[in-house]
Design a protein around this motif. Structure first.
Motif, PDB file in Angstrom:
ATOM      1  N   LEU A 318      36.199 -13.155 -53.787  1.00 15.76           N
ATOM      2  CA  LEU A 318      36.800 -13.262 -55.116  1.00 15.76           C
ATOM      3  C   LEU A 318      38.308 -13.153 -54.964  1.00 15.76           C
ATOM      4  O   LEU A 318      38.847 -12.067 -54.755  1.00 15.76           O
ATOM      5  CB  LEU A 318      36.266 -12.162 -56.038  1.00 15.76           C
ATOM      6  CG  LEU A 318      36.768 -12.200 -57.475  1.00 15.76           C
ATOM      7  CD1 LEU A 318      36.303 -13.468 -58.188  1.00 15.76           C
ATOM      8  CD2 LEU A 318      36.303 -10.972 -58.243  1.00 15.76           C
ATOM      9  N   MET A 319      38.991 -14.296 -55.093  1.00 12.67           N
ATOM     10  CA  MET A 319      40.421 -14.374 -54.789  1.00 12.67           C
ATOM     11  C   MET A 319      41.299 -14.046 -55.989  1.00 12.67           C
ATOM     12  O   MET A 319      42.481 -13.718 -55.827  1.00 12.67           O
ATOM     13  CB  MET A 319      40.735 -15.790 -54.289  1.00 12.67           C
ATOM     14  CG  MET A 319      42.123 -15.965 -53.723  1.00 12.67           C
ATOM     15  SD  MET A 319      42.356 -15.002 -52.227  1.00 12.67           S
ATOM     16  CE  MET A 319      44.069 -15.394 -51.841  1.00 12.67           C
ATOM     17  N   ARG A 320      40.769 -14.122 -57.198  1.00 13.46           N
ATOM     18  CA  ARG A 320      41.623 -14.027 -58.390  1.00 13.46           C
ATOM     19  C   ARG A 320      42.467 -12.749 -58.438  1.00 13.46           C
ATOM     20  O   ARG A 320      43.666 -12.818 -58.753  1.00 13.46           O
ATOM     21  CB  ARG A 320      40.792 -14.153 -59.664  1.00 13.46           C
ATOM     22  CG  ARG A 320      40.187 -15.537 -59.881  1.00 13.46           C
ATOM     23  CD  ARG A 320      39.598 -15.680 -61.275  1.00 13.46           C
ATOM     24  NE  ARG A 320      40.640 -15.716 -62.279  1.00 13.46           N
ATOM     25  CZ  ARG A 320      40.921 -14.736 -63.106  1.00 13.46           C
ATOM     26  NH1 ARG A 320      40.215 -13.603 -63.076  1.00 13.46           N
ATOM     27  NH2 ARG A 320      41.900 -14.838 -63.979  1.00 13.46           N
ATOM     28  N   PRO A 321      41.910 -11.550 -58.185  1.00 15.94           N
ATOM     29  CA  PRO A 321      42.758 -10.359 -58.246  1.00 15.94           C
ATOM     30  C   PRO A 321      43.924 -10.392 -57.255  1.00 15.94           C
ATOM     31  O   PRO A 321      45.060 -10.079 -57.610  1.00 15.94           O
ATOM     32  CB  PRO A 321      41.784  -9.220 -57.939  1.00 15.94           C
ATOM     33  CG  PRO A 321      40.448  -9.743 -58.383  1.00 15.94           C
ATOM     34  CD  PRO A 321      40.480 -11.199 -58.017  1.00 15.94           C
ATOM     35  N   ALA A 322      43.666 -10.805 -56.012  1.00 19.72           N
ATOM     36  CA  ALA A 322      44.735 -10.846 -55.016  1.00 19.72           C
ATOM     37  C   ALA A 322      45.741 -11.944 -55.315  1.00 19.72           C
ATOM     38  O   ALA A 322      46.947 -11.763 -55.148  1.00 19.72           O
ATOM     39  CB  ALA A 322      44.138 -11.055 -53.624  1.00 19.72           C
ATOM     40  N   LEU A 323      45.261 -13.107 -55.796  1.00 19.16           N
ATOM     41  CA  LEU A 323      46.137 -14.253 -56.004  1.00 19.16           C
ATOM     42  C   LEU A 323      46.959 -14.127 -57.275  1.00 19.16           C
ATOM     43  O   LEU A 323      48.155 -14.432 -57.289  1.00 19.16           O
ATOM     44  CB  LEU A 323      45.298 -15.532 -56.048  1.00 19.16           C
ATOM     45  CG  LEU A 323      46.056 -16.855 -56.188  1.00 19.16           C
ATOM     46  CD1 LEU A 323      47.009 -17.066 -55.016  1.00 19.16           C
ATOM     47  CD2 LEU A 323      45.069 -18.016 -56.293  1.00 19.16           C
ATOM     48  N   TYR A 324      46.328 -13.707 -58.364  1.00 15.86           N
ATOM     49  CA  TYR A 324      46.985 -13.673 -59.674  1.00 15.86           C
ATOM     50  C   TYR A 324      47.232 -12.262 -60.196  1.00 15.86           C
ATOM     51  O   TYR A 324      47.726 -12.107 -61.311  1.00 15.86           O
ATOM     52  CB  TYR A 324      46.103 -14.375 -60.723  1.00 15.86           C
ATOM     53  CG  TYR A 324      45.724 -15.790 -60.406  1.00 15.86           C
ATOM     54  CD1 TYR A 324      46.681 -16.769 -60.152  1.00 15.86           C
ATOM     55  CD2 TYR A 324      44.389 -16.179 -60.393  1.00 15.86           C
ATOM     56  CE1 TYR A 324      46.318 -18.074 -59.887  1.00 15.86           C
ATOM     57  CE2 TYR A 324      44.008 -17.485 -60.129  1.00 15.86           C
ATOM     58  CZ  TYR A 324      44.979 -18.426 -59.874  1.00 15.86           C
ATOM     59  OH  TYR A 324      44.609 -19.717 -59.613  1.00 15.86           O
ATOM     60  N   GLU A 325      46.832 -11.237 -59.433  1.00 21.01           N
ATOM     61  CA  GLU A 325      46.779  -9.870 -59.947  1.00 21.01           C
ATOM     62  C   GLU A 325      45.944  -9.843 -61.229  1.00 21.01           C
ATOM     63  O   GLU A 325      46.266  -9.165 -62.206  1.00 21.01           O
ATOM     64  CB  GLU A 325      48.172  -9.284 -60.166  1.00 21.01           C
ATOM     65  CG  GLU A 325      48.965  -9.152 -58.870  1.00 21.01           C
ATOM     66  CD  GLU A 325      50.162  -8.242 -58.999  1.00 21.01           C
ATOM     67  OE1 GLU A 325      50.523  -7.882 -60.147  1.00 21.01           O
ATOM     68  OE2 GLU A 325      50.739  -7.871 -57.971  1.00 21.01           O
ATOM     69  N   ALA A 326      44.866 -10.598 -61.215  1.00 24.69           N
ATOM     70  CA  ALA A 326      44.016 -10.751 -62.392  1.00 24.69           C
ATOM     71  C   ALA A 326      43.164  -9.513 -62.616  1.00 24.69           C
ATOM     72  O   ALA A 326      42.628  -8.931 -61.671  1.00 24.69           O
ATOM     73  CB  ALA A 326      43.117 -11.973 -62.224  1.00 24.69           C
ATOM     74  N   TYR A 327      43.040  -9.139 -63.888  1.00 24.34           N
ATOM     75  CA  TYR A 327      42.137  -8.051 -64.260  1.00 24.34           C
ATOM     76  C   TYR A 327      40.752  -8.623 -64.501  1.00 24.34           C
ATOM     77  O   TYR A 327      40.586  -9.580 -65.273  1.00 24.34           O
ATOM     78  CB  TYR A 327      42.628  -7.343 -65.526  1.00 24.34           C
ATOM     79  CG  TYR A 327      41.708  -6.219 -65.961  1.00 24.34           C
ATOM     80  CD1 TYR A 327      42.012  -4.900 -65.631  1.00 24.34           C
ATOM     81  CD2 TYR A 327      40.542  -6.456 -66.676  1.00 24.34           C
ATOM     82  CE1 TYR A 327      41.178  -3.856 -66.008  1.00 24.34           C
ATOM     83  CE2 TYR A 327      39.694  -5.422 -67.052  1.00 24.34           C
ATOM     84  CZ  TYR A 327      40.016  -4.128 -66.713  1.00 24.34           C
ATOM     85  OH  TYR A 327      39.176  -3.107 -67.084  1.00 24.34           O
TER      86      TYR A 327
END
Length: 422
Positions: A318-327
């Motif tokens: 799951l790349m979203r948190p690392a890539l976008y700092e996504a919550y």
């Protein structure tokens, strides 16, 4: 406890269910990490689009990049959808899933000649062209095949969608589309090229948009262009208004799809364009809240400054948190009454950026299973094999029915195409 994706994702007593399936049972049967999607949730998210567009020429083209599993594509194909693709690989997936290439719009800023040829030969509905250089090459490829490629030009309206800069696509500084002020001249050039048939106009301003105003601003600029283009003698048969409608990850309040489309259609009708076919390209809003990522807690590592909850899912899953700092919401699939502690939920990949959630209050112990919520979009499609980690298995549920729609990736398969030097 209200969760994104409800009523399809909800606790029954202390156990978290997706549809009628207890999520902890799935990990026991299929291992972890594990993506699980609800077919019912996907179709429920599609319904407002179809309801709002009923009675007028339209096509809903699911944006494959959000989640490209064949069973997901099959679900939307059977529901009457077309598809928005950005590669020849995605075209092959549409065909493998039983989708109709005649309902495909081929987007993307960097199509190769080989991809153009495949799209023409497959009979895709339209190419969304993003530059004058692409127009010239597409005409050349189509002419060599003795065909004409149907095209719309993707216009960059210079409208701020108010979203993360990595997923904003409609500003002058973005790589996408043809500048608004250059669009008319580019249409005139397209009309002279022998391998092209101009059929429409396209606009897409970004992703995870939670406000209607940017859509309306972009639409007004598109309609201005349609009127100028037709005044110059080039008919525009359809308007592709893109996708990008956001979902609720935490406290966002995006408009319902039928409310958004209703306001867009009202503006279209008021300006005298109600006869035109309209296309939409939703992705995240159809699948985002239909899926979860399940992951097992390996270790608890309390620290002086931070407490770390180490799980077996990682940034490669799951790349979203690392890539976008996504919550993304994280919950235990088995609720407990004890008070929680604050944890950073992190994975085993050798990067400090390998985290799924920061400062989360959880009641948790080793061996528990956590659910990362709203993981149906841009989860598996962005997964990698970093650290030679096999990608997760994927399941689809519908009521109490469960299907394995992708087997867990075996480590041996990760290097079977590699060769030692002899």
């Amino acid at each position: 406890m209200t969760l994104p994706g409800s009523p399809f994702l909800a606790y029954r007593g202390t156990d978290l269910f997706l549809d009628d399936v207890r999520l902890s049972d799935l990990v026991r049967q299929h291992g972890s990490p594990l993506y699980v999607y609800s077919r019912r949730a996907m179709l429920a998210a599609l319904a407002p689009y179809q309801k709002a567009l009923k009675g007028r020429p339209h096509l809903v083209c699911y944006a494959i990049k959000a989640n490209s599993n064949l069973a997901v594509l099959q679900t939307f194909a059977q529901a009457g959808c077309g598809f928005d693709i950005v590669s020849a690989g995605e075209l092959a997936r549409v065909q493998a899933a039983g989708g109709d290439p005649g309902k495909v719009v081929f987007s993307g800023v960097g199509k190769t000649r080989a991809e153009m040829q495949l799209g023409i030969e497959a009979g895709v509905r339209c190419f969304n062209v993003e530059s004058t250089a692409e127009l010239e090459v597409l005409s050349e490829v189509a002419s060599r095949l003795g065909r004409q490629a149907r095209v719309s030009l993707r216009v960059n309206p210079d409208v701020d969608a108010g979203t993360h800069p990595y997923i904003s696509t409609g500003l002058k500084g973005n790589k996408f589309g043809i500048a608004h002020e250059e669009a008319l001249a580019t249409y005139k050039r397209a009309a002279t090229l022998p391998g092209l048939e101009v059929v429409g106009i396209d606009c897409h301003i970004g992703s995870q948009i939670t406000d209607i105003a940017p859509y309306l601003d972009a639409l007004d600029r598109v309609l201005d262009l349609v009127e100028a283009i037709e005044a110059a003698g080039m008919p525009i048969h359809h308007m592709d208004l893109g996708g990008g409608l956001g979902i609720t990850y935490t406290d966002e309040t995006p408009p319902a799809a039928d409310v958004l489309i209703g306001q867009l259609l009202q503006r279209i009708d008021a300006r005298g364009h109600g006869h035109r076919e309209v296309l939409f390209e939703p992705g995240r809003s159809l699948v985002g809240n239909a899926g979860v990522l399940l992951t097992e807690v390996l270790f608890l590592k309390p620290g002086e400054q931070k407490n770390f909850c180490v799980v077996d899912a990682a940034m490669n899953d799951l790349m979203r948190p690392a890539l976008y700092e996504a919550y993304m919401g994280i919950v235990n699939v088995n609720q407990r009454a004890e008070p929680g502690q604050v944890w950073d939920v992190v994975g085993p990949v050798c990067e400090s950026g390998d985290w799924l959630g920061r400062d989360r209050t959880l009641t948790v112990k080793a061996g528990d299973v956590l659910a990362v919520l709203s993981a149906g979009a841009y989860g598996m499609t962005m997964a990698s094999n970093y650290n030679t980690r096999g990608r997760a298995a994927e399941l689809m549920v519908d009521g109490a029915q469960v299907w394995v729609i992708r087997e867990r990736e075996a480590v041996k398969s990760l290097f079977e195409e590699e060769r030692l030097i002899k």
